[in-house]
Design a protein around this motif. Structure first.
Motif, PDB file in Angstrom:
ATOM      1  N   ASP A  15      -4.265   2.629  13.339  1.00  8.96           N
ATOM      2  CA  ASP A  15      -4.081   1.340  12.671  1.00  8.96           C
ATOM      3  C   ASP A  15      -4.338   1.447  11.167  1.00  8.96           C
ATOM      4  N   LEU A  16      -5.293   2.289  10.771  1.00 13.08           N
ATOM      5  CA  LEU A  16      -5.541   2.488   9.343  1.00 13.08           C
ATOM      6  C   LEU A  16      -4.381   3.235   8.694  1.00 13.08           C
ATOM      7  N   LEU A  29     -10.798  -0.315   7.202  1.00 14.90           N
ATOM      8  CA  LEU A  29      -9.689  -1.068   7.776  1.00 14.90           C
ATOM      9  C   LEU A  29      -9.942  -2.566   7.720  1.00 14.90           C
ATOM     10  N   ARG A  30     -11.154  -2.980   8.031  1.00 13.67           N
ATOM     11  CA  ARG A  30     -11.458  -4.414   8.078  1.00 13.67           C
ATOM     12  C   ARG A  30     -11.241  -5.071   6.717  1.00 13.67           C
ATOM     13  N   SER A  78       0.850  -1.196   0.000  1.00 12.43           N
ATOM     14  CA  SER A  78       0.000   0.000   0.000  1.00 12.43           C
ATOM     15  C   SER A  78       0.881   1.241   0.000  1.00 12.43           C
ATOM     16  N   HIS A  82     -14.105 -12.134  -1.830  1.00 15.65           N
ATOM     17  CA  HIS A  82     -12.720 -11.683  -1.740  1.00 15.65           C
ATOM     18  C   HIS A  82     -12.335 -10.940  -3.023  1.00 15.65           C
ATOM     19  N   TYR A 100      -1.182   3.108   9.459  1.00 19.78           N
ATOM     20  CA  TYR A 100      -0.065   2.205   9.196  1.00 19.78           C
ATOM     21  C   TYR A 100      -0.405   1.177   8.121  1.00 19.78           C
ATOM     22  N   ARG A 101      -1.679   0.854   7.972  1.00 21.53           N
ATOM     23  CA  ARG A 101      -2.082  -0.044   6.898  1.00 21.53           C
ATOM     24  C   ARG A 101      -1.919   0.635   5.538  1.00 21.53           C
ATOM     25  N   LEU A 152      -9.367  -3.953   4.239  1.00 22.28           N
ATOM     26  CA  LEU A 152      -7.970  -3.868   3.829  1.00 22.28           C
ATOM     27  C   LEU A 152      -7.121  -4.937   4.514  1.00 22.28           C
ATOM     28  N   GLU A 153      -7.488  -5.309   5.729  1.00 22.57           N
ATOM     29  CA  GLU A 153      -6.714  -6.303   6.468  1.00 22.57           C
ATOM     30  C   GLU A 153      -6.923  -7.710   5.923  1.00 22.57           C
ATOM     31  N   THR A 154      -8.125  -7.992   5.433  1.00 19.06           N
ATOM     32  CA  THR A 154      -8.443  -9.375   5.031  1.00 19.06           C
ATOM     33  C   THR A 154      -8.702  -9.533   3.540  1.00 19.06           C
TER      34      THR A 154
END
Length: 447
Positions: A297-298, A254-255, A164, A272, A300-301, A257-259
């Motif tokens: 957290d977002l 965020l959710r 990212s 997906h 750093y993502r 982007l993480e998965t």
């Protein structure tokens, strides 16, 4: 000329043999910036002989400059490699023997001869035309300033990864163009680039627009809709002005982007998508994290790789080239052809452009509308911002650029002499004086 010692010739031949094995053009440079060898690929590419190069300074050959490139503010591979001993890669603008400028990527590393003396081996990789002309909505990335080339180098390096990327820059610097460059230079270039303007995405519509919805998900919903995230599957999703997203929306973003997993609104199936994220902001997300208006957290993502885009005032030497591209586009849209007079170009280059490229475009549109003909003169250029910060001392009130005195009507007293010098050519007289041709014509009518 003193003969070189036999041992020295042998060492030079060993260096030459080593670089001749390289596929790309390569030169070998000593600590004093002198070229000591050039491989066969370099000589064939540039149509030169070893005698044309050996003994000359590298910056004289490649940059047409009497001083090393770091003294002109560029990232110098010679300085970096001799200082650290580590390989170094940069993007530069070089000149071929005919004086044509070209974008090249330079890879420098240490080459040691049989006596243990260190040299810089500089590999030159020509950037394909399609990579040097990055486009987005009929605009091109244009420039050769050190700040621009360093930024473009960072974009090229980041595009090779799938991480990212967070772009930061003032309003109007061209963040969408940079995102387009990252996409075009990546392995995802054949897949979609989907742009989301976060300033126009209402919170209550986020899930429906971003994730899509199933039929009957809400009252009046009569069909399935594929969301923007799913539409970018295999490609790139560009979140423009991501700092404008409200906190509840940030949590939903965020959710996924993480998965990489999501459900359409009103749907039960877990879906997906393989999406590369590029985000941009003209606000400091670090400051927003500290102020608790942006999720840490977002941040750093999104900011696995951060790239700062320089404002126009830090790349003034690029302003004429950018202006030419903008005038070409205005000409296509408005049905005409315009160019800047030299004095108008100097006036633009002295301005600080708080609105960056977007402001430059607006200024040129107004100038073209005011121009008497195809030549944009200084008096046609009006700056939108007139604060001291935007108007440095270099910008003076528009006056006749001549050492001659003016008569009571404001005409140069040496106007007849100038007409004789330029053989009656009003346009050349106007260029010399820094005024429009119509102004010279009006003066002549007053005689």
């Amino acid at each position: 000329m003193e003969k070189a010692a036999p041992g020295k010739v042998l060492e030079a031949l060993d260096v030459q043999s080593a670089v001749d094995l390289q596929q790309h053009p390569m030169v070998v440079i000593d600590e004093e910036y002198r070229i000591v060898a050039a491989n066969r690929a370099y000589r064939e590419c540039y149509g030169v002989t070893a005698a044309d190069l050996v003994g000359r300074r590298c910056h004289q050959v490649s940059h047409h400059s009497d001083v090393p490139c770091h003294e002109n503010g560029e990232d110098c591979p010679h300085q970096a490699v001799f200082h650290s001993g580590e390989p170094h890669e940069v993007r530069h603008v070089h000149y071929d023997p005919l004086g044509n400028a070209e974008h090249v990527r330079i890879r420098g590393h240490v080459l040691r001869d049989l006596r243990g003396q260190n040299f810089l081996a500089e590999e030159i990789i020509h950037v394909p035309r399609e990579q040097s002309d990055i486009t987005c909505n009929d605009m091109r990335m244009v420039g050769r300033s050190p700040a621009f080339l360093q930024c473009l180098h960072h974009i090229e390096m980041a595009a090779r990864t799938d991480a990212s990327i967070l772009l930061w820059g003032e309003s109007g610097v061209g963040k969408e163009l940079a995102a387009s460059a990252l996409h075009q230079l990546s392995a995802r270039a054949e897949k979609p680039l989907i742009t989301i303007d976060c300033t126009t995405l209402p919170e209550h519509l986020f899930e429906s627009e971003f994730f899509g919805h199933e039929r009957g998900a809400y009252t009046g919903c009569i069909g399935r809709k594929i969301g923007l995230y799913e539409s970018a599957d295999g490609g790139t999703l560009f979140l423009d002005e991501v700092g404008e997203l409200p906190l509840p929306v940030q949590a939903k973003l965020l959710r996924v982007l993480e998965t990489g997993a999501f459900r359409r609104l009103g749907g039960a199936d877990l879906l997906h998508a393989n999406v590369r994220i590029i985000a941009a902001s003209n606000r400091s997300l670090r400051d927003m994290v500290a102020g608790r208006t942006f999720r840490e957290d977002l941040y750093y993502r999104l900011a696995a790789i951060s790239i700062d885009l320089p404002p126009l005032r830090e790349r003034r030497e690029d302003i004429p080239g950018i202006a030419r591209v903008l005038l070409e586009r205005i000409g296509r849209d408005w049905g005409g052809q315009w160019q800047l007079a030299a004095a108008a170009e100097r006036r633009l280059c002295a301005y600080n452009f708080p609105g960056n490229v977007r402001e430059l475009k607006n200024i040129l549109q107004k100038a073209v509308a005011l121009a008497d003909g195809p030549l944009v003169m200084p008096e046609h250029i009006y700056f939108l911002e007139t604060s001291p910060a935007a108007l440095p001392p270099q910008i003076q009130p528009l006056t006749v650029r001549s050492s001659a005195s003016l008569d009571k009507r404001g005409r140069p007293n040496n106007l007849p002499e100038l007409l004789g010098t330029f053989h009656g050519n009003r346009r050349q007289v106007a260029e010399h004086l820094g005024v429009s041709e119509r102004t010279v014509y009006r003066w002549l009518q007053q005689v």
